[in-house]
Design a protein around this motif. Structure first.
Motif, PDB file in Angstrom:
ATOM      1  N   GLY A  31      -1.122 -19.283 -27.089  1.00 55.28           N
ATOM      2  CA  GLY A  31      -2.081 -19.551 -26.287  1.00 55.28           C
ATOM      3  C   GLY A  31      -2.484 -21.065 -26.404  1.00 55.28           C
ATOM      4  O   GLY A  31      -1.803 -22.130 -26.524  1.00 55.28           O
ATOM      5  N   GLN A  32      -3.992 -21.369 -25.483  1.00 52.92           N
ATOM      6  CA  GLN A  32      -3.634 -23.149 -25.564  1.00 52.92           C
ATOM      7  C   GLN A  32      -4.969 -23.038 -25.632  1.00 52.92           C
ATOM      8  O   GLN A  32      -6.281 -23.284 -25.285  1.00 52.92           O
ATOM      9  CB  GLN A  32      -3.946 -23.134 -23.980  1.00 52.92           C
TER      10      GLN A  32
ATOM     11  N   THR B 152       2.200 -17.777 -14.841  1.00 54.29           N
ATOM     12  CA  THR B 152       1.626 -16.806 -14.646  1.00 54.29           C
ATOM     13  C   THR B 152       0.343 -16.535 -13.305  1.00 54.29           C
ATOM     14  O   THR B 152       1.425 -17.623 -12.646  1.00 54.29           O
ATOM     15  CB  THR B 152       0.580 -16.384 -15.870  1.00 54.29           C
TER      16      THR B 152
ATOM     17  N   LYS C 211      -5.248 -15.754 -14.598  1.00 56.59           N
ATOM     18  CA  LYS C 211      -5.585 -15.638 -16.023  1.00 56.59           C
ATOM     19  C   LYS C 211      -4.822 -17.100 -16.666  1.00 56.59           C
ATOM     20  O   LYS C 211      -5.260 -16.934 -18.345  1.00 56.59           O
ATOM     21  CB  LYS C 211      -4.091 -14.695 -15.880  1.00 56.59           C
TER      22      LYS C 211
ATOM     23  N   GLU D  81      -7.933 -18.608 -17.231  1.00 53.44           N
ATOM     24  CA  GLU D  81      -8.621 -17.599 -18.596  1.00 53.44           C
ATOM     25  C   GLU D  81      -8.409 -17.821 -19.577  1.00 53.44           C
ATOM     26  O   GLU D  81      -9.440 -18.070 -20.388  1.00 53.44           O
ATOM     27  CB  GLU D  81      -8.824 -15.730 -17.795  1.00 53.44           C
ATOM     28  N   LEU D  82      -7.220 -18.122 -20.106  1.00 51.19           N
ATOM     29  CA  LEU D  82      -6.767 -18.753 -21.081  1.00 51.19           C
ATOM     30  C   LEU D  82      -6.865 -19.635 -21.996  1.00 51.19           C
ATOM     31  O   LEU D  82      -7.275 -19.988 -22.974  1.00 51.19           O
ATOM     32  CB  LEU D  82      -5.041 -18.305 -21.109  1.00 51.19           C
TER      33      LEU D  82
ATOM     34  N   THR E  83     -11.062 -20.188 -22.798  1.00 56.12           N
ATOM     35  CA  THR E  83     -11.247 -19.295 -23.070  1.00 56.12           C
ATOM     36  C   THR E  83     -10.751 -19.625 -25.157  1.00 56.12           C
ATOM     37  O   THR E  83     -10.958 -19.764 -25.787  1.00 56.12           O
ATOM     38  CB  THR E  83     -11.269 -17.762 -23.107  1.00 56.12           C
TER      39      THR E  83
ATOM     40  N   ASP F  53      -8.315 -18.509 -25.646  1.00 58.50           N
ATOM     41  CA  ASP F  53      -7.618 -17.006 -26.866  1.00 58.50           C
ATOM     42  C   ASP F  53      -6.181 -17.136 -26.951  1.00 58.50           C
ATOM     43  O   ASP F  53      -5.755 -17.615 -25.981  1.00 58.50           O
ATOM     44  CB  ASP F  53      -8.024 -15.594 -25.863  1.00 58.50           C
ATOM     45  N   PHE F  54      -5.929 -16.376 -28.418  1.00 55.20           N
ATOM     46  CA  PHE F  54      -4.450 -15.780 -28.353  1.00 55.20           C
ATOM     47  C   PHE F  54      -3.891 -14.638 -27.037  1.00 55.20           C
ATOM     48  O   PHE F  54      -4.838 -13.646 -27.401  1.00 55.20           O
ATOM     49  CB  PHE F  54      -4.251 -15.780 -29.628  1.00 55.20           C
ATOM     50  N   ILE F  55      -2.327 -14.536 -27.130  1.00 54.72           N
ATOM     51  CA  ILE F  55      -1.893 -13.524 -26.338  1.00 54.72           C
ATOM     52  C   ILE F  55      -1.122 -13.245 -27.258  1.00 54.72           C
ATOM     53  O   ILE F  55      -0.198 -14.302 -27.608  1.00 54.72           O
ATOM     54  CB  ILE F  55      -2.246 -13.295 -25.005  1.00 54.72           C
TER      55      ILE F  55
ATOM     56  N   GLU G 227       1.629  -9.220 -23.852  1.00 54.35           N
ATOM     57  CA  GLU G 227       0.956  -9.531 -23.115  1.00 54.35           C
ATOM     58  C   GLU G 227       1.500 -10.687 -22.180  1.00 54.35           C
ATOM     59  O   GLU G 227       1.761 -10.826 -21.535  1.00 54.35           O
ATOM     60  CB  GLU G 227      -0.254 -10.027 -23.583  1.00 54.35           C
ATOM     61  N   ALA G 228       2.284 -11.384 -23.037  1.00 52.00           N
ATOM     62  CA  ALA G 228       2.592 -12.140 -22.805  1.00 52.00           C
ATOM     63  C   ALA G 228       3.913 -12.450 -21.716  1.00 52.00           C
ATOM     64  O   ALA G 228       4.334 -12.388 -20.282  1.00 52.00           O
ATOM     65  CB  ALA G 228       3.479 -13.302 -23.231  1.00 52.00           C
TER      66      ALA G 228
END
Length: 268
Positions: free
Chosen positions: A138-139, A160, A164, A167-168, A171, A173-175, A179-180
């Motif tokens: 994540g970032q 990507t 997407k 979004e990352l 937010t 958020d981590f994946i 999912e990556a």
């Protein structure tokens, strides 16, 4: 050439086995990407670039349970209120990651744990990525009132899709690894106990079953060609294709195909 794990740079360890260089970031507890680690990576990359052709592929991973959990936030504190220092910090890391991306030796990131912030930006500068299923990517810079500054806003949407990536980044958020893989951020994910085996398997195929001449040319065609207009990229590709006709390895590869045997490349 074999270099034991004892070959050290600042927060970085190196070993070379079977034409593969292994770089391990070693800055416990979380392998933070601080200035010392960036210096160590830079010195290690320069060392590899100066070595002979026996180093054909590089695998970079983290020592312990982390890949790189991010930048060392403590180093940000003295720069608060100083935009020039912040920009210089970003450009320094960007320069190293661009150097990694431009290498003629393929680099595989073996993402063994948390790969966040600057850690993900380093992984994205590598040519291929394999992630453990339970690795977190994540970032999260937005949580600090920042943006990714080491290349994340540029490489993530290129790897990507744009929506997407936005979004990352917005937010934080981590994946996880699967999912990556689904969104194209990593080549594949696998159970953590098989991560290095998978990375070595891929590295061995490239390092010890392919011609270093064609590997370097193909890598350059992709990394350089995707940054220019299509017609310029096609001209680049055609020129490299033609140059390979003058190599011993091209002659060996074609001859081996006709004779229905495995080629014996000598990287000439």
């Amino acid at each position: 050439m074999t270099v034991g794990v004892g070959k050290k740079f600042s927060n970085v360890k190196l070993k070379v086995e079977n034409n593969i260089a292994f770089i391990f970031v070693d800055n416990p507890p979380a392998n933070a990407l601080n200035s010392h680690t960036i210096n160590g990576l830079k010195e290690c990359i320069h060392f590899i670039n100066q070595e002979d052709s026996r180093i054909k592929v590089v695998i970079i991973s983290g020592e312990g349970k982390f890949f790189i959990a991010g930048a060392d936030i403590k180093e940000f504190v003295p720069a608060i209120g100083n935009s020039q220092t912040g920009e210089e910090m970003a450009k320094r890391a960007q320069a190293l990651f661009s150097e990694i991306e431009k290498m003629e030796i393929p680099i595989i990131a073996a993402i063994n744990g948390a790969c966040l912030g600057g850690g993900l930006e380093l992984a994205m500068a590598c040519h291929m990525r394999i992630a453990a299923d339970d690795a977190l990517l994540g970032q999260p810079e937005v949580n600090l009132g920042l943006i990714p500054g080491f290349g994340g806003t540029q490489r993530l949407p290129r790897l990507t899709n744009k929506a997407k990536a936005i979004e990352l980044i917005l937010t934080g958020d981590f994946i996880k690894g699967p999912e990556a893989e689904r969104i194209g951020l990593v080549n594949r994910s696998c159970p953590s106990e098989f991560l290095m085996d998978e990375a070595i398997k891929l590295a061995n195929k490239i390092a010890n079953e392919r011609s270093a001449k064609s590997v370097a040319a193909a890598l350059y065609a992709v990394t350089k060609g995707t940054k220019v207009e299509l017609e310029e990229g096609l001209d680049l590709e055609a020129g490299l294709f033609g140059k390979l006709f003058n190599t011993d390895d091209m002659k060996e590869g074609v001859t081996a195909f006709v004779e229905k045997r495995k080629p014996n490349f000598i990287d000439k």
